[in-house]
Design a protein around this motif. Structure first.
Motif, PDB file in Angstrom:
ATOM      1  N   LEU A   1       0.853  -1.189   0.000  1.00 22.01           N
ATOM      2  CA  LEU A   1       0.000   0.000   0.000  1.00 22.01           C
ATOM      3  C   LEU A   1       0.893   1.244   0.000  1.00 22.01           C
ATOM      4  O   LEU A   1       1.762   1.387   0.865  1.00 22.01           O
ATOM      5  CB  LEU A   1      -0.914  -0.007   1.220  1.00 22.01           C
TER       6      LEU A   1
ATOM      7  N   THR B   1     -10.381   1.137  -3.148  1.00 25.27           N
ATOM      8  CA  THR B   1      -9.255   1.563  -2.322  1.00 25.27           C
ATOM      9  C   THR B   1      -9.538   2.975  -1.829  1.00 25.27           C
ATOM     10  O   THR B   1      -9.825   3.866  -2.622  1.00 25.27           O
ATOM     11  CB  THR B   1      -7.939   1.525  -3.123  1.00 25.27           C
TER      12      THR B   1
ATOM     13  N   ASP C   1      -2.249   0.630  -4.765  1.00 30.42           N
ATOM     14  CA  ASP C   1      -2.188  -0.688  -4.141  1.00 30.42           C
ATOM     15  C   ASP C   1      -1.408  -1.581  -5.103  1.00 30.42           C
ATOM     16  O   ASP C   1      -1.957  -2.084  -6.078  1.00 30.42           O
ATOM     17  CB  ASP C   1      -3.611  -1.217  -3.918  1.00 30.42           C
TER      18      ASP C   1
END
Length: 127
Positions: A36, A91, A117
């Motif tokens: 991330l 996300t 991501d």
């Protein structure tokens, strides 16, 4: 790129719909890790995977600091997981930009901001 983020606290949601995973040649791919990634004003990040409209998994970085390696590998990724054709993702990235001072924009430089991501998987897909 170049669009400014709001000043102060904000959240931005990015969708990766089933139209993307439906392009897979394989029926499913195996994710062995994910990373991330945001930049300096990023504070928190969460990714959710959906299958057939139901939440399948959630991985998050509840506390994010770009100076601590530039990203986080969530412990919840564990031993890995699969992505199947038709799966979709959301996300959310949370930011705290200065209320006074220079504008922060979406971009590629470390002084800019992003929400990615990175997913590492096999077998290889030529998308």
């Amino acid at each position: 790129l170049g669009t400014p983020l709001p000043k102060g606290d904000s959240m931005h949601r990015f969708d990766c719909g089933a139209s993307f995973t439906n392009q897979f040649q394989a029926e499913e791919v195996t994710v062995f890790t994910r990373y991330l990634h945001m930049h300096g004003t990023g504070r928190r990040m969460e990714t959710r995977q959906y299958r057939d409209g139901s939440l399948l998994r959630r991985d998050q970085a509840d506390w994010y600091d770009f100076n601590m390696n530039g990203g986080q590998i969530p412990k919840t990724t564990g031993e890995g997981f699969t992505i199947r054709r038709g799966d979709s993702f959301e996300t959310d990235c949370y930011y705290r930009t200065p209320k006074n001072g220079e504008e922060v924009v979406w971009g590629l430089a470390s002084d800019d901001e992003m929400c990615i991501d990175f997913v590492f998987y096999y077998p290889r897909e030529n998308l």
